[in-house]
Design an enzyme around this catalytic site. Structure first.
Site: not given
Ligand SMILES: *Cc1c(COP(=O)(O)O)cnc(C)c1O
Length: 373
Positions: A34, A133, A260, A308
């Protein structure tokens, strides 16, 4: 200069064989592919697994299954874990795909469809044994079995359930889920003596033979994630190697901050390497000032925030003449997926499925030797 992701298909095959050989006699080893084979490329991974002898594949969605159908021989089974929530029964039947039926409503839809076209199409029935689930409650399964017709019309080929704590062998829930599954099997097998039974994911295989039944569904372990966290030694081969190119090497003076927010301040003069690759490429921001990479085998820490598209590494320990723009820093490889995941407060599964689309992907050992795609 490009970030490079090597995916070793021979290692995937070796992992599948290792898992298969760990199973009790007569137990089939399927493969969970998957989410594009956990981000590694379902088409390539499935081709390799077919060559290794795998015959049953599990995906999450109908679209994933349709995409795979063309490369999987008709005699092999593709099971869709998300079942009918992804599309009408007719589409499953048309493409020779097997839905997982996990509630009364999907059992009814499948039965109605098969009755309508007067044809038997196989399905997998999933019960909830305590994970809470997807899955029918045991009482619902028993009700269906009592009523008979509806469940017969679904032509179930397998009864499955999923373990919540397979990676924690001491968890009490494991034994409870096992008992409920055995109980369900006892009634189910009376009516469907040919059905298969599947409970174990990767870690479930290592809980012991009681958990194997006759079909195992490993995913993560195929891709190198350690299925035995309680055991320091990872029995699986590493499948992925991720290398990021150095874009610039520079000196930061004592007191200078990096990245940053200026969260990392140099305590002394230091050399840093800015490499390409950031959170847009799945290098999780939680690795800021926490993870490390390797340069020619030497560990180098990440300093400051992950951006990023770039990360800074402290390369003060590497002689200046030994590192320059264009050189590669290894983020995954020597250091397994699990170690990196731990630095990012997550699991190997999330590291793999987050791997970005900007990497140049090399599939190694496609057939004979190294083929490059
Ligand atoms: C994802 C999944 C698996 C595979 O689990 P791993 O831990 O990756 O081996 C097996 N069964 C179901 C129902 C799943 O959703």
């Amino acid at each position: 200069m490009r970030a490079t992701l090597d995916i070793d298909l021979q290692a995937v095959q070796a992992n599948w064989r290792h898992l298969r050989d760990s199973l009790q006699k007569g137990c089939e080893c399927a493969a969970v592919v998957k989410a594009d084979a956990y981000g590694l490329g379902a088409a390539e991974v499935v081709t390799a697994l077919l060559a290794a002898g795998c015959k049953t594949f599990f995906v999450a969605t109908l679209n994933e299954a349709i995409a795979l159908r063309a490369s999987v021989p008709t005699g092999c089974t593709i099971v869709v874990l998300g079942g009918l929530c992804h599309g009408a029964p007719s589409i499953f039947a048309e493409h020779n795909l097997v839905p997982v039926l996990y509630d009364i409503s999907s059992v009814t839809s499948w039965a109605n469809y098969c009755r309508g076209i007067k044809a038997a199409h196989p399905s997998v029935i999933k019960i909830d044994t305590g994970m809470n689930r997807l899955g029918l409650a045991l009482a619902e399964l028993e009700m269906l079995l009592d009523q008979g017709r509806l469940v017969d019309e679904c032509s179930p080929i397998m009864l499955m359930s999923h373990l919540a704590c397979a990676d924690t062998p001491d968890a009490v829930l494991n034994g409870q889920q096992l008992n409920l599954f055995k109980q369900a099997k006892a009634t189910f097998s009376v009516r469907f003596p040919w059905a298969r039974y599947s409970l174990a994911n990767s870690s479930g295989i290592f809980l012991g033979e009681h958990y194997h039944f006759n079909t195992a569904r490993p995913g993560a372990a195929l891709y190198g994630v350690n299925p035995t966290p309680f055991d320091a030694q990872n029995p699986m081969h590493q499948v992925v190697r991720l290398q990021l190119p150095v874009m610039q090497v520079k000196t930061v003076s004592k007191g200078g901050s990096i990245g940053y927010g200026g969260t990392f301040v140099a305590a002394k003069d230091m050399r840093i390497a800015i490499v390409f690759g950031g959170y847009a490429d799945g290098i999780l921001r939680l690795l800021s000032s926490r993870g490390h990479g390797y340069y020619n085998g030497h560990p180098i820490p990440i300093v400051g925030r992950v951006s990023m598209d770039s990360i800074a590494y402290d390369v003060s320990s590497i002689p200046d003449s030994d590192i320059s723009s264009g050189d590669m820093v290894e983020l995954l490889g020597t250091q397994g997926i699990d170690a990196l995941a731990q630095d990012a407060s997550t699991i190997g599964y999330e590291i793999l499925t987050s791997l970005g689309r900007r990497y140049r992907r090399h599939y190694l050992n496609v057939t004979k030797g190294d083929a490059r795609v």
